[in-house]
Design an enzyme around this catalytic site. Structure first.
Site, PDB file in Angstrom:
ATOM      1  N   ARG A  82      49.039  66.089  51.233  1.00  0.00           N
ATOM      2  CA  ARG A  82      50.099  65.913  52.214  1.00  0.00           C
ATOM      3  C   ARG A  82      49.640  66.068  53.664  1.00  0.00           C
ATOM      4  O   ARG A  82      49.958  65.232  54.518  1.00  0.00           O
ATOM      5  CB  ARG A  82      51.242  66.935  51.975  1.00  0.00           C
ATOM      6  CG  ARG A  82      52.169  66.577  50.870  1.00  0.00           C
ATOM      7  CD  ARG A  82      52.633  67.825  50.162  1.00  0.00           C
ATOM      8  NE  ARG A  82      51.522  68.370  49.434  1.00  0.00           N
ATOM      9  CZ  ARG A  82      51.210  68.007  48.180  1.00  0.00           C
ATOM     10  NH1 ARG A  82      51.967  67.175  47.547  1.00  0.00           N
ATOM     11  NH2 ARG A  82      50.144  68.499  47.575  1.00  0.00           N
ATOM     12  N   THR A  83      48.925  67.140  53.938  1.00  0.00           N
ATOM     13  CA  THR A  83      48.619  67.431  55.337  1.00  0.00           C
ATOM     14  C   THR A  83      47.704  66.355  55.920  1.00  0.00           C
ATOM     15  O   THR A  83      47.971  65.807  56.994  1.00  0.00           O
ATOM     16  CB  THR A  83      47.964  68.823  55.461  1.00  0.00           C
ATOM     17  OG1 THR A  83      48.780  69.758  54.757  1.00  0.00           O
ATOM     18  CG2 THR A  83      47.844  69.242  56.903  1.00  0.00           C
ATOM     19  N   LYS A  93      23.800  69.845  54.551  1.00  0.00           N
ATOM     20  CA  LYS A  93      22.398  70.145  54.894  1.00  0.00           C
ATOM     21  C   LYS A  93      22.268  71.529  55.522  1.00  0.00           C
ATOM     22  O   LYS A  93      21.170  71.948  55.870  1.00  0.00           O
ATOM     23  CB  LYS A  93      21.875  69.105  55.900  1.00  0.00           C
ATOM     24  CG  LYS A  93      21.949  67.682  55.433  1.00  0.00           C
ATOM     25  CD  LYS A  93      21.561  66.750  56.605  1.00  0.00           C
ATOM     26  CE  LYS A  93      22.087  65.357  56.373  1.00  0.00           C
ATOM     27  NZ  LYS A  93      22.123  64.570  57.636  1.00  0.00           N
ATOM     28  N   ARG A 110      40.930  71.495  58.437  1.00  0.00           N
ATOM     29  CA  ARG A 110      41.265  72.399  57.320  1.00  0.00           C
ATOM     30  C   ARG A 110      39.952  72.950  56.787  1.00  0.00           C
ATOM     31  O   ARG A 110      38.996  72.202  56.592  1.00  0.00           O
ATOM     32  CB  ARG A 110      42.010  71.680  56.209  1.00  0.00           C
ATOM     33  CG  ARG A 110      42.126  72.570  54.957  1.00  0.00           C
ATOM     34  CD  ARG A 110      43.038  72.016  53.919  1.00  0.00           C
ATOM     35  NE  ARG A 110      44.422  72.071  54.349  1.00  0.00           N
ATOM     36  CZ  ARG A 110      45.448  71.799  53.548  1.00  0.00           C
ATOM     37  NH1 ARG A 110      45.242  71.439  52.292  1.00  0.00           N
ATOM     38  NH2 ARG A 110      46.683  71.868  53.986  1.00  0.00           N
ATOM     39  N   HIS A 143      49.049  78.130  58.547  1.00  0.00           N
ATOM     40  CA  HIS A 143      49.207  76.673  58.375  1.00  0.00           C
ATOM     41  C   HIS A 143      50.376  76.257  59.283  1.00  0.00           C
ATOM     42  O   HIS A 143      51.461  75.926  58.825  1.00  0.00           O
ATOM     43  CB  HIS A 143      49.507  76.371  56.913  1.00  0.00           C
ATOM     44  CG  HIS A 143      49.391  74.927  56.510  1.00  0.00           C
ATOM     45  ND1 HIS A 143      49.271  73.889  57.409  1.00  0.00           N
ATOM     46  CD2 HIS A 143      49.389  74.363  55.275  1.00  0.00           C
ATOM     47  CE1 HIS A 143      49.200  72.746  56.737  1.00  0.00           C
ATOM     48  NE2 HIS A 143      49.271  73.005  55.445  1.00  0.00           N
TER      49      HIS A 143
HETATM   50  N1   CP Z   1      51.492  71.579  51.938  1.00  0.00           N
HETATM   51  C1   CP Z   1      50.162  71.286  51.970  1.00  0.00           C
HETATM   52  O1   CP Z   1      49.385  71.846  52.752  1.00  0.00           O
HETATM   53  O2   CP Z   1      49.773  70.364  51.051  1.00  0.00           O
HETATM   54  P1   CP Z   1      48.306  69.777  50.917  1.00  0.00           P
HETATM   55  O3   CP Z   1      47.404  70.906  50.463  1.00  0.00           O
HETATM   56  O4   CP Z   1      48.404  68.681  49.905  1.00  0.00           O
HETATM   57  O5   CP Z   1      47.884  69.281  52.271  1.00  0.00           O
END
Ligand code: CP
Length: 303
Positions: free
Chosen positions: A55-56, A84, A105, A133
């Site tokens: 999603r993100t 590496k 991320r 998040h």
């Molecule tokens: N909600 C969320 O962070 O989903 P993903 O891990 O799929 O990005």
């Protein structure tokens, strides 16, 4: 409204004041209602995912494309020079020269702050370990207001893995700006970190701790569930069946109850709940695009 966010990072939800959070939510609503397909024409997003995401990553990339911008990046650290032995800060120092805004991320707490410290472009934290998040929180707030008409005065349960779920940490801190009543529901051993409880107390938020979902469900307007974050700690398997929302538990709920979940869902919400009128988690996920359009536009100073 003046845009105070141009050129800034979003690493922690605490980087935003309540007014700035509200500005993002309003901008998301505006961009949803009045598409701006050329707003970010010529801008480049670097989408740097050192950890899996559906999603993100895809909603950030969709948001950039819908605003006329372009996307570079990776979804697998193993295809980069990280493999590496290149350090995160060296990688981010270089990548930030190739783009106008960076989304990262990474599995380590604090990684997004380290990236922001060496980047001269805005950095957005798309999840750093068990820490934060913040863009998920903005879409959660947007969803709560969309489905309940308000955030103020709601009774909200946050449930599941409260210790390691970064979505919970960011959302609880953001809700401290609103007059809400919070209920924290977790198995023993996965309780909310003390630092977050202390912050809620500092803001005068009323909250309580529970071990039983059924005790809390009839009291709340929003029930926000999370999965056990098994990738973050070694003995996660023992919690697999400790906190599961079942359709049969929804009999005494308020008529306006909405069930949210940042997803992915594993087994903590039974599939049978999906067709209940309270189930709202798939609608919630759709809101990732307008929220992330708003963030990109505001941080790039183009709103
Ligand atoms: N909600 C969320 O962070 O989903 P993903 O891990 O799929 O990005």
């Amino acid at each position: 409204m003046k845009n105070n966010l141009a050129g800034r990072d979003l690493v922690s939800i605490d980087d935003l004041s309540k007014e700035e959070i509200e500005h993002v939510l309003k901008t998301a609503r505006d961009l949803h209602e009045r598409p701006r397909p050329d707003l970010l024409k010529g801008c480049i997003l670097a989408s740097c995912f050192f950890e899996p995401s559906t999603r993100t990553r895809l909603s950030f990339e969709s948001a950039m494309l819908r605003l006329g911008g372009n996307v570079i990046g990776f979804s697998e650290a193993g295809t980069t020079s990280h493999k590496k032995g290149e350090s995160l800060v060296d990688t981010m120092r270089v990548v930030s020269n190739f783009a106008d805004v960076v989304v990262i991320r990474h599995p380590l707490d604090g990684s997004a702050r380290a990236a922001a410290d060496v980047s001269d472009k805005p950095v957005i934290n798309a999840g750093d370990g068990a820490n934060q998040h913040p863009s998920q929180t903005l879409l959660d707030l947007y969803t709560i207001r969309e489905c309940q008409g308000k955030i103020e005065d709601l009774h909200i349960a946050l449930a599941g893995d409260l210790k390691y779920a970064r979505t919970i940490h960011s959302l609880a801190l953001a809700l401290a700006h609103y007059p809400v009543r919070l209920y924290f529901v977790a198995p023993e051993g996965l309780a909310l970190p003390d630092s977050i409880s202390q912050e809620l107390r500092r803001h005068g938020i009323k909250f309580s701790f529970h071990a039983n979902l059924e005790e809390v469900l009839p009291k709340v307007d929003i029930f926000y569930m999370t999965r056990i974050q098994k990738e973050r700690f070694p003995d996660a398997e023992k919690f697999t069946n400790t906190c599961i929302l079942k359709k049969g538990m929804l009999g005494n709920c308020k008529k306006n109850l909405k069930i949210l979940h940042p997803l992915p869902r594993i087994n903590e919400i039974e599939i049978g709940v999906d067709d209940h009128p309270a189930a709202h988690y798939f609608e919630q996920a759709k809101n990732g695009v307008p929220i992330r359009m708003a963030l990109l536009a505001l941080l790039l100073g183009k709103s």
